[in-house]
Write a protein that holds these residues in place. Sequence first.
Motif, PDB file in Angstrom:
ATOM      1  N   THR A  32       0.841  -1.193   0.000  1.00 35.04           N
ATOM      2  CA  THR A  32       0.000   0.000   0.000  1.00 35.04           C
ATOM      3  C   THR A  32       0.876   1.242   0.000  1.00 35.04           C
ATOM      4  O   THR A  32       2.040   1.199   0.411  1.00 35.04           O
ATOM      5  N   TYR A  33       0.305   2.339  -0.456  1.00 33.04           N
ATOM      6  CA  TYR A  33       0.999   3.623  -0.489  1.00 33.04           C
ATOM      7  C   TYR A  33       0.169   4.643   0.273  1.00 33.04           C
ATOM      8  O   TYR A  33      -1.039   4.756   0.053  1.00 33.04           O
ATOM      9  N   ASP A  34       0.803   5.377   1.172  1.00 36.23           N
ATOM     10  CA  ASP A  34       0.137   6.411   1.959  1.00 36.23           C
ATOM     11  C   ASP A  34       0.401   7.759   1.295  1.00 36.23           C
ATOM     12  O   ASP A  34       1.541   8.239   1.281  1.00 36.23           O
ATOM     13  N   ASP A  35      -0.646   8.364   0.730  1.00 31.31           N
ATOM     14  CA  ASP A  35      -0.508   9.648   0.038  1.00 31.31           C
ATOM     15  C   ASP A  35      -0.035  10.761   0.962  1.00 31.31           C
ATOM     16  O   ASP A  35       0.649  11.688   0.525  1.00 31.31           O
ATOM     17  N   VAL A  36      -0.399  10.696   2.218  1.00 31.88           N
ATOM     18  CA  VAL A  36      -0.048  11.754   3.170  1.00 31.88           C
ATOM     19  C   VAL A  36       1.427  11.707   3.547  1.00 31.88           C
ATOM     20  O   VAL A  36       2.132  12.712   3.485  1.00 31.88           O
ATOM     21  N   GLY A  38       3.754   9.511   2.150  1.00 34.20           N
ATOM     22  CA  GLY A  38       4.622   9.056   1.073  1.00 34.20           C
ATOM     23  C   GLY A  38       5.259   7.706   1.366  1.00 34.20           C
ATOM     24  O   GLY A  38       6.205   7.308   0.708  1.00 34.20           O
TER      25      GLY A  38
END
Length: 75
Positions: A32-36, A38
């Motif tokens: 998964t990637y966390d947009d907040v 990075g």
Amino acid sequence: MKVRVTRNYQITIPAEIRRKINLQLGEVVDVTYDDVTGEIRIKKVSEKRKTLKIGKKLAPDEIENLISMGMDESL
């Protein structure tokens, strides 16, 4: 820990981490990637295989057919 990205955009999970989470060949991980923040997160997924009880013994060709049907359902 730092790892290098290969030309195929692959990374190697370091042995120390694989041992800590008991990651085995063929097991599945969730990326998964966390947009907040990075951050990219890799989490071991414990997938349970479906089981089927039919109350009778199966011939090898029947087993192969059931496996094929299960593979089709997963696509």
